[in-house]
Motif scaffolding. Structure first.
Motif, mmCIF file in Angstrom:
data_model
loop_
_atom_site.group_PDB
_atom_site.id
_atom_site.type_symbol
_atom_site.label_atom_id
_atom_site.label_comp_id
_atom_site.label_asym_id
_atom_site.label_seq_id
_atom_site.Cartn_x
_atom_site.Cartn_y
_atom_site.Cartn_z
ATOM 1 N N UNK A 57 0.925 -1.277 -0.158
ATOM 2 C CA UNK A 57 0.036 -0.412 -0.262
ATOM 3 C C UNK A 57 0.917 1.100 0.478
ATOM 4 N N UNK A 58 2.448 0.946 0.698
ATOM 5 C CA UNK A 58 2.880 2.072 0.163
ATOM 6 C C UNK A 58 3.399 2.480 -0.311
ATOM 7 N N UNK A 59 3.347 1.181 -1.422
ATOM 8 C CA UNK A 59 4.279 1.439 -3.064
ATOM 9 C C UNK A 59 3.161 2.404 -3.838
ATOM 10 N N UNK A 99 0.964 4.075 -2.702
ATOM 11 C CA UNK A 99 0.675 5.667 -2.033
ATOM 12 C C UNK A 99 1.542 6.332 -2.588
ATOM 13 N N UNK A 100 2.741 6.289 -2.495
ATOM 14 C CA UNK A 100 3.926 6.751 -3.714
ATOM 15 C C UNK A 100 3.627 6.945 -4.253
ATOM 16 N N UNK A 101 3.692 5.879 -5.793
ATOM 17 C CA UNK A 101 3.742 6.269 -7.145
ATOM 18 C C UNK A 101 2.355 7.086 -7.551
ATOM 19 N N UNK A 102 0.884 6.979 -6.400
ATOM 20 C CA UNK A 102 0.127 7.563 -6.967
ATOM 21 C C UNK A 102 -0.394 9.367 -6.739
ATOM 22 N N UNK A 103 1.263 9.117 -5.189
ATOM 23 C CA UNK A 103 1.439 10.821 -5.042
ATOM 24 C C UNK A 103 2.054 11.442 -6.054
ATOM 25 N N UNK A 104 2.577 11.028 -7.002
ATOM 26 C CA UNK A 104 3.421 11.106 -8.136
ATOM 27 C C UNK A 104 2.658 11.355 -9.070
ATOM 28 N N UNK A 135 0.709 8.930 -10.996
ATOM 29 C CA UNK A 135 0.352 7.982 -11.661
ATOM 30 C C UNK A 135 -0.711 7.611 -11.054
ATOM 31 N N UNK A 188 -3.929 4.543 -10.798
ATOM 32 C CA UNK A 188 -3.719 4.088 -9.810
ATOM 33 C C UNK A 188 -2.902 2.445 -10.894
ATOM 34 N N UNK A 200 3.276 -1.687 -12.635
ATOM 35 C CA UNK A 200 4.201 -0.961 -11.866
ATOM 36 C C UNK A 200 4.473 -2.106 -12.208
ATOM 37 N N UNK A 201 4.208 -2.189 -10.200
ATOM 38 C CA UNK A 201 4.553 -2.383 -9.555
ATOM 39 C C UNK A 201 4.518 -4.337 -9.698
ATOM 40 N N UNK A 215 7.270 -4.799 -11.709
ATOM 41 C CA UNK A 215 8.912 -4.561 -10.802
ATOM 42 C C UNK A 215 8.966 -6.243 -10.137
ATOM 43 N N UNK A 236 -3.953 -4.905 -0.785
ATOM 44 C CA UNK A 236 -3.021 -4.208 -0.259
ATOM 45 C C UNK A 236 -3.135 -5.061 0.438
#
Ligand SMILES: Nc1ncnc2c1ncn2[C@@H]1O[C@H](COP(=O)(O)OP(=O)(O)OP(=O)(O)O)[C@@H](O)[C@H]1O
Ligand SMILES: [Mg+2]
Lengths: 255, 447
Positions: free
Chosen positions: B389-391, B393-398, B400, B402, B408-409, B412, B446
Motif C-alpha cells: 500500500x505504501x508503494x 501511495x508513493x506512485x499515486x502521489x506522483x 501515476x 492507480x 508497475x508494481x 517490478x 493490498x
C-alpha cells in the motif's frame, strides 16, 4: 492556493488533527514546526490523500477545488506535491521509468503530449544538475539502497521535474549534512516563483536560514497554536516546546 | 489405481492403442515398440492421477479429462492457423520461425532457410533414426509419471531438433505450437532437442490457440539433451486461449560443463497448465537456471512442478519462480531439489515468491529440499504477499494512476525473472503481456 478550514482527521480511531486552519497563497513559503507526534506528517498525508486517514470535519480547497474529494493521483496532477519524510523504496521500478511515467501522466491530464525521449532526457539532465543528483542513481531501482540524503535529494529531483504549484516538504532537511542541505535548499530557492508555494515542515531553524519563510506556524496537539514570521522559528529554537505543554494542555485523543 | 470408470477417455485410449494405433506402429523400430508397450502397461495400471497422488494433491486434473475428446483432429487450417500464428508474434524479434499445428510441422508456415548446422525433422520420420533411438526416453520415468507414460505409449508426432557440435545458431529458433480443432481433441506431441558437444542455441516456444470453442487437451513431452559444454536457452510462453488444457513434461539431461537455462511464462487464458520440468545433472560442472513466471487470471489453474536432480559433484543450480494471481486463479508451485550422495560441492538455490491480488485467488507453494550429500550449499525460500500500500501511495502521489501504478508494481515484482531474459525483444514482449493482464478498475487487495 490552499485553504484549510477547521480540519479534523483520525487515524485508526485516534483523533490526530483537531481543527487546523491554514491559508497559503501563491508565491508564499510557510514553515510548520512542532514537537514529535504533533500531527505534522498526518496533515501532509491527509493533504496528499493517503488511505486510512479519515477526515471527520472541515474542508480543504486547492485552487478553488475540493481537494479532499480527489484521488491521490488527481491531487498530484492538479499540482500538489509531497516530499515524503520517509521516501518508499520500490525494487524493480527504475527511477527513470518512474519519472517518465509520472511526468507523462501529469502532462496528459493537462492536455499536453508525452515528452519525446530526447526532450525527456534533456529535462532530466537539467534538473539532475539543479539538485546535484548522482547520474548513477537515475537508472537504479527507485530509492532502493539509497542513503538517507540520496533519498531526500531524489524527492527534490522529482519536485523539480514535476513542477507542482504547491509543494509540501516533510522534514526534507532532517539527517542531511551541510552540503546536502545547501543543495536541497538551493534547489528549492531556484524553483520558487510567483506562481508556486511551499509548505516546509521542519524541526530545525537551520533550514529556514537557507529557505526564508514568509510565515512560521507551530503545530501542537493537532492544532496550529501560534503563527508568526521567521523570528518565531528562532524563538522556538531557543525556548524549545516545553512551554506549549503548560499553555495548551493536551486534549483527549480517543474517540 | 484410481477408479477410471468415470473417465471414458481412459478406455478410449487403451482401445485406441490396441486398434488403429497398433497397425501404424508396425513399422517402428523394435526398441520404440517395446518402450511403447511397457509405457502403456504402466498407464493401464496407474490410469490418470487423482488428488490422492502426492504430486497431484493440489491439482485435480480429472474434471479436465471428462470431455468427449477425439484422438484424431479435424484441424482448421488456413485462417485459424494464421490467427494463432499472429497471436504468437513477438514484435521485432529476429528469429528462425517454424510452426506446428496440433504437433505437426507445417512446411508452409516455416520461413527462412535454417543454417546447415541445425536440423529439424518431423518426429514421424525421425523416429526411425539412430539419433532418436540413442536419446529417446533417457531419464523420463514412465513408472512414476502417468502422463509421460501415456505420451510415450501413444505419441504421434512432434519434432526432432539437432544442433551440430561446435555450432552456435545466430538467431533464436521460434517454435510456434498452434492448436486448433473443430472437435474436442486429445493430442500428444513429442519432441526431442539435442545440442551436441559445444553447440549453442536459443529456443523460444510459443503455445497458442485460436479462439475456437473446442476443448483441446495437450499432453506434450519434450526431451532435451545438452551435451558436453553445450549451452541452451530455452524459453516457453504459454499464452493459449480458454479451452486449452496442457500437461507439459520437460525432461532435461545435462552433460559436463553444459549450461541449461529454462524460462517458463504461464499466462492467461488456458484453463489448466501443468508443467513438469525435470533437470538431471548427469555429470560434473554443470550450470542450470530455472526461471518462471505464472500470472493467473479468471479461474486458471497454473501448476509448476520442478525437479532439480543433482547427481554429480560441482554443479550449480539456480531457480526463481514468481507467481501473480488474480480473480479466482489457483497457482501451485512445487520445487524439489534433490542432492544425491555423490553430488558434493553442489550449489543449489531456489526461491518462489507470490503476489495474491485477489481475495479469491489461491496459491499452494511447496519447496522441497532433499539432501544426501554433506558438503553442499543449498537454500530455498517461499513467500506469499500482497501489493504494498505504501508503494502504491508513493506512485499515486506522483500523479501515476492507480492502474498504471499497480501494473508497475507487478512488473517490478516479476523483475527478478524478466531481467534474466537474454533477448531484449522478448523481455519487452513479456513486460507488455504482464501490463496487459493486470486488470483496470478493479479493487485488488493490498497490505
Ligand atoms: N498510521 C498510523 N496509525 C496509528 N497512529 C498514527 C499513524 N500515523 C500517525 N499516527 C499517530 O499520530 C500522531 C501524529 O503523528 P505524525 O506522524 O503526524 O507526527 P509528526 O508531527 O509528523 O511527528 P514527527 O515530528 O516525529 O515526524 C502520533 O501520535 C502518531 O503515533
Ligand atoms: Mg512527521
Amino acid at each position: 492556493m490552499l485553504s484549510i478550514k477547521n480540519l479534523h482527521a483520525d487515524v485508526e480511531d485516534k483523533k490526530i488533527l483537531k481543527g487546523i486552519d491554514l491559508e497559503v497563497k501563491a508565491g508564499e513559503v510557510h514553515a510548520i514546526m512542532g514537537p514529535n507526534g504533533s500531527g505534522k506528517s498526518t496533515l501532509s498525508s491527509v493533504l496528499a490523500g493517503r488511505e486510512n486517514y479519515v477526515v471527520t470535519e472541515g474542508e480543504v480547497q486547492f485552487e478553488g477545488k475540493d481537494l479532499l474529494d480527489m484521488a491521490p493521483e488527481v491531487r498530484a496532477r492538479e499540482g500538489l506535491f509531497l516530499a515524503f519524510q520517509y521516501p518508499v523504496e520500490i525494487p524493480g521500478v527504475s527511477n527513470i521509468n518512474f519519472l517518465r511515467t509520472a511526468l507523462n501522466e501529469i502532462r496528459e491530464y493537462r492536455g499536453l503530449p508525452a515528452l519525446e525521449a530526447k526532450e525527456f532526457l534533456k529535462l532530466t539532465k537539467e534538473k539532475q544538475k539543479l539538485v546535484e543528483f548522482d547520474a548513477k542513481l537515475i537508472n537504479r531501482s527507485l530509492n532502493e539502497g539509497f542513503s538517507g540524503g540520496e533519498k531526500k535529494r531524489n524527492e527534490i529531483l522529482q519536485l523539480a521535474m514535476l513542477e507542482p504549484k504547491l509543494s509540501i516538504l516533510d522534514e526534507t532537511d532532517s539527517g542531511l549534512d551541510i552540503d546536502a542541505l545547501r543543495i536541497v535548499s538551493n534547489g528549492v530557492n531556484k524553483l520558487r516563483s510567483e506562481n508556486n508555494a511551499f509548505v516546509i515542515i521542519t524541526h530545525y531553524q537551520r533550514l529556514l536560514e537557507y529557505i526564508v519563510p514568509d510565515y512560521v506556524h507551530v503545530l501542537y496537539d493537532g492544532r496550529i497554536v501560534k503563527s508568526g514570521t521567521k523570528e518565531l522559528a528562532l524563538e522556538l529554537e531557543e525556548r524549545g516546546y516545553d512551554w506549549l505543554k503548560e499553555t495548551y494542555p493536551v486534549t483527549e485523543n480517543a474517540r | 489405481m484410481a477408479n477410471q470408470v468415470s473417465i471414458p477417455l481412459y478406455q478410449k485410449l487403451l482401445d485406441g492403442f490396441d486398434g488403429k494405433f497398433a497397425i501404424e506402429q508396425k513399422a517402428e523400430p523394435d526398441a520404440l515398440r517395446q518402450a511403447r508397450q511397457k509405457a502403456l502397461e504402466n498407464f493401464r495400471k496407474s490410469g490418470f492421477p487423482t488428488t490422492r497422488v502426492e504430486d497431484w494433491k493440489y491439482t485435480n486434473v480429472i474434471p479436465f479429462l471428462k470431455e468427449d475428446y477425439a484422438l484424431q483432429d479435424k484441424a482448421k487450417a488456413g485462417a485459424a492457423l494464421a490467427h494463432a500464428v499472429e497471436a504468437a508474434t513477438i514484435e521485432d524479434l529476429d528469429s528462425y520461425r517454424i510452426v506446428l499445428l496440433n504437433g505437426q510441422l507445417q512446411e508452409t508456415a516455416t520461413d527462412e532457410k535454417l543454417p546447415d548446422s541445425i536440423s529439424i525433422r518431423p518426429m514421424a520420420e525421425a523416429k526411425q533414426e539412430a539419433t532418436f533411438l540413442n536419446y529417446f526416453g533417457k531419464g523420463t520415468d514412465v513408472e512414476k509419471h502417468h502422463f509421460a507414460a501415456l505420451n510415450t505409449a501413444m505419441f504421434t508426432d512432434g519434432l526432432l531438433i539437432e544442433v551440430k557440435a561446435n555450432a552456435s545458431i545466430d538467431k533464436p529458433l521460434h517454435i510456434i505450437h498452434a492448436f486448433s480443432s473443430e472437435n474436442n481433441l486429445f493430442v500428444q506431441p513429442r519432441h526431442l532437442i539435442v545440442l551436441h558437444r559445444s553447440a549453442a542455441l536459443s529456443i523460444v516456444e510459443s503455445v497458442v490457440t485460436d479462439s475456437s470453442a473446442a476443448k483441446i487437451f495437450v499432453n506434450s513431452l519434450t526431451e532435451v539433451v545438452v551435451e558436453e559444454n553445450a549451452n541452451l536457452n530455452h524459453y516457453t510462453l504459454q499464452t493459449a486461449k480458454k479451452g486449452l488444457r496442457q500437461l507439459q513434461h520437460t525432461e532435461v539431461n545435462q552433460k559436463r560443463d553444459s549450461v541449461y537455462s529454462n524460462y517458463t511464462f504461464s499466462l492467461p487464458e488456458a484453463e489448466l497448465l501443468r508443467n513438469n520440468l525435470h533437470v538431471n545433472l548427469d555429470d560434473e560442472h554443470t550450470e542450470s537456471h530455472l526461471y518462471g513466471l505464472y500470472l493467473g487470471a479468471d479461474q486458471q489453474l497454473l501448476d509448476n512442478h520442478t525437479f532439480m536432480n543433482h547427481q554429480k559433484a560441482h554443479c550449480e543450480s539456480n531457480e526463481v519462480y514468481k507467481g501473480v494471481l488474480l480473480d479466482k486463479a489457483v497457482g501451485v508451485f512445487n520445487g524439489k531439489v534433490f542432492v544425491q550422495v555423490d553430488a558434493q560441492k553442489t550449489n543449489a538455490f531456489q526461491q518462489n515468491n507470490n503476489l495474491l491480488l485477489s481475495p479469491t485467488a489461491t496459491i499452494n507453494s511447496k519447496p522441497q529440499l532433499e539432501i544426501f550429500a554433506d558438503d553442499v550449499k543449498c537454500s530455498h525460500g517461499s513467500t506469499i504477499g500482497q501489493l504494498s500500500q505504501e508503494a502504491m501511495f508513493y506512485l499515486q502521489s506522483r500523479g501515476i494512476g492507480e492502474d498504471s501504478a499497480r501494473a508497475m508494481l507487478v512488473s517490478a515484482f516479476a523483475f527478478d525473472v524478466t531481467e534474466k531474459i537474454k533477448i531484449p525483444e522478448l523481455e519487452a514482449h513479456i513486460n507488455n503481456l504482464i501490463t496487459h493482464h493486470i486488470p483496470a478498475n478493479q479493487e485488488l487487495i493490498k497490505a
